[in-house]
Design a protein around this motif. Structure first.
Motif, short mmCIF file in Angstrom:
data_model
loop_
_atom_site.label_atom_id
_atom_site.label_comp_id
_atom_site.label_asym_id
_atom_site.label_seq_id
_atom_site.Cartn_x
_atom_site.Cartn_y
_atom_site.Cartn_z
N LEU A 56 13.38 1.06 33.08
CA LEU A 56 14.30 1.42 31.99
C LEU A 56 13.58 2.05 30.81
CD1 LEU A 56 16.48 -1.82 32.01
CD2 LEU A 56 17.03 0.39 33.02
N LEU A 58 11.61 0.44 28.82
CA LEU A 58 11.53 -0.53 27.72
C LEU A 58 10.11 -1.05 27.56
CD1 LEU A 58 14.79 -2.61 28.42
CD2 LEU A 58 14.42 -0.98 26.57
N ARG A 78 10.97 9.42 22.30
CA ARG A 78 12.11 8.49 22.20
C ARG A 78 13.44 9.24 22.32
NH1 ARG A 78 13.49 3.35 20.04
NH2 ARG A 78 15.22 3.45 18.59
N PHE A 82 16.30 8.76 25.16
CA PHE A 82 17.68 8.45 24.82
C PHE A 82 18.64 9.42 25.54
CE2 PHE A 82 18.33 5.58 20.90
CZ PHE A 82 17.39 4.70 21.37
N ARG A 85 18.85 8.39 29.12
CA ARG A 85 19.55 7.10 29.31
C ARG A 85 21.07 7.25 29.30
NH1 ARG A 85 15.70 3.58 25.39
NH2 ARG A 85 14.21 2.83 26.93
#
Lengths: 264, 250
Positions: A56, A58, A78, A82, A85
């Motif tokens: 993911l 993370l 980032r 995003f 995602r």
């Protein structure tokens, strides 16, 4: 992009992960093909959840690469992550619903954030997903008023609200009774067909895994000890896998000296 | 040592990210109003009660001292300056830390343990903008207003002791206050309360947000640990900042 790459929505290569000095994943490599259900299995502490965090984006790996939808997420900014995602859905173990929002508000949240749809359209879309999960009658309840199985289904409804290409589901069966667990398994299989999704499931429930998986990857103390079809898993002669299939306790599972001390 | 530096760097980035997100759209008026209600409106009773008694005790103590110097007419000035310079901003800040700062830290750390913050990340929703910014903005609006209320109520409490109980004339009480309290004093009060607001909300939210990075902090024990840390660290930060702002502005 080659033809093989196009079929693989997830490609993990040589993934190594540490918590401080402790290595938790050792050289994991696997591919997930389009419209496939891959189940990642392993006992508690085998590194499944850490592996999911890497998938993911993370957690950053110590070494190796993770490609989702053909793009390496380990080198992304980032903002790029995003954007990617938005094509991914994640259903967390306990649902991870926001306690201050009602069930339907939780489901609507991604649509409010990422689309310019009007309020009524968003509500219709959220209700469709709630109906799919058999939760429509509970749309105005708060998360604290839902049972464990309902929370998981609600988490799943929120995960698929954007019709993602890739769905990750963390421990769908944990804490559920066998009937609810079997219902959830059926729901996952229906989702794959209805929404044409590629699904990765993290679980330690063998029955559930065998019921829904196309292929299985088994982790053991951070090592990848098996990746293959369900039939191959059954045919495996690896003692660690046989212990898992037949629910036999590991030889080192219980410290007999410690038990002796307690009972003395 | 390395961990301390890393933690400070993380806190700095967190502050920068939060302030940048606070100043740029989209804003979330619904969440903001909810947080203003939580931090501001629900702290009102505590602030009114403590402001009243602090004003009363300050007037009482000054009455006793001023009588010795035959300067009881200065009671209004003494109460006003004590509240505006020091007691209003500091005590309001400490009350808000105890009532709202601890609760905010606990709430965010529970969101972290229940994977709600991870869920936001995975839904491509910036958790700082979604969770932290409404609390930041609400604190920057509410705490200065609570300080102003504390001071006004404190002055009323002082009035009750000096005028009603000890018979000082109403004119002397308020005239003394308006003669001695200058614009610079109000400016210092405003600067202090803004600095305290920022410190309280920064430390309380960051401690909860980074729960997962605190060594050994896990589950309910971890929530309890970071909440205690948030209260202790923000109280100390407020008292240190109080000295620094006073030293610079006096």
């Amino acid at each position: 992009m080659s033809a093989t790459d196009e079929q693989n929505l997830i490609e993990v290569s040589g993934l190594v992960s540490h918590y401080g000095d402790r290595q938790v994943l050792n050289n994991i490599s696997l591919d997930v093909r389009e419209n496939e259900i891959l189940v990642i299995m392993g006992a508690s502490g085998s590194g499944k959840s850490t592996f999911l965090r890497h998938l993911l984006g993370l957690k950053a790996p110590s070494a190796g690469t993770v490609k989702l939808l053909g793009r390496d997420i380990t080198t992304m900014t980032r903002r790029e992550l995003f954007d990617l995602r938005k094509q991914i859905g994640v259903a967390f173990q306990g649902g991870a619903l926001f306690s201050s929002l009602s069930l339907i508000e939780n489901i609507e949240l991604p649509l409010h954030e990422h689309t310019v749809l009007d309020k009524d359209t968003i509500q219709i879309m959220a209700r469709m997903k709630l109906e799919m999960m058999n939760l429509l009658d509970h749309e105005h309840l708060m998360p604290s008023e839902l049972s464990g199985g309902m929370l998981k289904r609600a988490g799943l409804a929120r995960a698929v609200i954007m019709d993602p290409r890739l769905l990750f589901f963390d421990e769908p069966s944990s804490g559920l009774d066998p009937v609810t667990s079997a219902e959830l398994d059926e729901l996952i299989k229906q989702l794959r067909v209805a929404l044409n999704m590629t699904i990765v499931i993290i679980t330690h429930e063998m029955q559930s895994a065998l019921n829904i998986a196309d292929r299985v990857t088994v982790l053991h103390h951070g090592d990848q000890i098996f990746t293959g079809a369900v039939d191959e898993l059954h045919a495996s002669s690896d003692a660690r896998i046989l212990n898992m299939i037949h629910r036999r306790p590991s030889r080192h599972g219980v410290d007999s000296d410690y038990i002796d001390q307690l009972t003395r | 040592m390395t961990e301390t530096i890393r933690s400070l760097g993380r806190m700095g980035i967190f502050l920068g990210h939060s302030v940048a997100a606070m100043l740029t759209p989209p804003w979330r008026p619904r969440s903001l109003i909810k947080q203003i209600h939580f931090i501001g409106v629900r702290s009102l009773s505590v602030i009114i009660l403590s402001g009243l008694f602090v004003g009363m005790v300050v007037a009482l103590l000054f009455q006793d001292t001023l009588v010795r110097f035959g300067a009881t007419s200065m009671a209004g000035s003494a109460v006003g300056l004590s509240l505006i310079w020091e007691l209003g901003p500091v005590l309001t800040a400490l009350m808000v830390i105890g009532r709202a700062g601890s609760a905010i830290c606990a709430e965010i750390s529970i969101m972290r343990t229940e994977q709600q913050i991870d869920a936001l990340e995975c839904m491509a929703i910036d958790p700082i903008r979604h969770v932290i910014v409404p609390r930041f903005t609400a604190a920057m609006i509410s705490i200065p207003l609570l300080t102003a209320i504390f001071i006004v109520i404190g002055i009323v409490g002082g009035y009750f002791i000096s005028v009603v109980l000890f018979g000082l004339s109403e004119g002397a009480y308020f005239q003394g206050m308006s003669d001695t309290v200058l614009m610079g004093d109000l400016r210092m009060c405003l600067v202090k309360t803004l600095v305290f607001s920022l410190l309280i909300i920064w430390i309380s939210t960051a401690k909860g947000f980074y729960l997962h990075l605190v060594t050994g902090a896990y589950g309910s024990e971890g929530v309890s640990r970071v909440t205690t840390m948030a209260v202790v660290h923000s109280s100390i930060a407020v008292l240190c900042a109080d000295y620094l702002v006073s030293a610079i502005m006096l």
